[in-house]
Enzyme design. Sequence first.
Site, short mmCIF file in Angstrom:
data_model
loop_
_atom_site.label_atom_id
_atom_site.label_comp_id
_atom_site.label_asym_id
_atom_site.label_seq_id
_atom_site.Cartn_x
_atom_site.Cartn_y
_atom_site.Cartn_z
N HIS A 183 10.69 -12.89 -30.16
CA HIS A 183 10.11 -12.14 -31.28
C HIS A 183 10.43 -10.66 -31.15
O HIS A 183 10.65 -10.15 -30.05
CB HIS A 183 8.58 -12.27 -31.28
N CYS A 206 0.76 -11.49 -28.25
CA CYS A 206 0.63 -12.84 -28.84
C CYS A 206 -0.79 -13.38 -28.79
O CYS A 206 -1.16 -14.24 -29.57
CB CYS A 206 1.50 -13.84 -28.12
C1 CIR Z 1 6.35 -20.03 -29.00
O1 CIR Z 1 7.49 -20.27 -28.59
O2 CIR Z 1 6.08 -19.97 -30.20
C2 CIR Z 1 5.26 -19.80 -27.98
N1 CIR Z 1 5.52 -20.59 -26.82
C3 CIR Z 1 5.17 -18.33 -27.60
C4 CIR Z 1 4.75 -17.46 -28.73
C5 CIR Z 1 4.66 -16.03 -28.33
N2 CIR Z 1 4.18 -15.25 -29.41
C6 CIR Z 1 4.52 -13.98 -29.64
O3 CIR Z 1 5.40 -13.43 -29.00
N3 CIR Z 1 3.92 -13.37 -30.66
#
Ligand code: CIR
Length: 260
Positions: A168, A255
């Site tokens: 991201h 996140c």
């Molecule tokens: C994913 O791959 O969607 C989750 N394992 C990690 C999400 C991390 N979120 C973020 O950076 N906002």
Amino acid sequence: MTDPTFEFTRAITRKPAASIIDGLRAEDIGTPDLDRMLAAHAHYVETLKKTGAEVIELPPLEEFPDAVFVEDTALCLPQGAVLMRPGAPSRLGEVAEMSPTLHRVYDDVRRIEGPGHIEGGDILVTGREVLVGRSDRTDAEGVEELRNIISEWGHKLREVFTPPGVLHFKTDCSLLDGETILSTKRLDESGCFEGYRVLHTAEGEEAAANSIRFNQFVICPDGFPRTAEMLDKAGYEVVQIDNSECAKLDGGMSCLSLRF
Ligand code: CIR
């Protein structure tokens, strides 16, 4: 425009579920340990609360292994909230789970209907604009749909690009105050932060870029001492939190909450 130096009064978090072991990851570097993740999560929530903010703690969702990463489900602005449309198919259903909570705290809740996709982790709100990084999870249609919604609220959206191989946009940057961004060198080199004051993570400590400024604290992942020291010297009150287990799933400090 949003003043990002304002005090946050609320945050939303969600407790990790046992199914976290099945969370998405770009590379398998080990199975997350739920107990260790729960302890780190409790420290995170306690730190948010220490600032005086109200933390809405949602229960675990076994059917959605990545649901602890609530940031990806919505964008919270002073005028209203926008429910996202994650590009990861296994995460689409998390949005409906977040919706009732946002409707309780906001009068105006919109949603990205599609066909495009967009995840909150690709959105950085600064004092002058909303930066949205196209990525494997966020596409041009998703960005345009968000632009239409938030322009009604007076926000200017600028499309930028998340570097290849980076999950991201905010995996590689965070807002420290109205004018200051903490960024990896590789993201800053793309030119997307021209006109801002940019502080770089120390070499080899790129993962420290996924930090958050929450009221008086800059909350950073533990284990990046040179970046923490640089932030401390720059006058920020740094709190370091164990991120070892979320890191196995490409997750970090931003996140784990929605902040508004
Ligand atoms: C994913 O791959 O969607 C989750 N394992 C990690 C999400 C991390 N979120 C973020 O950076 N906002």
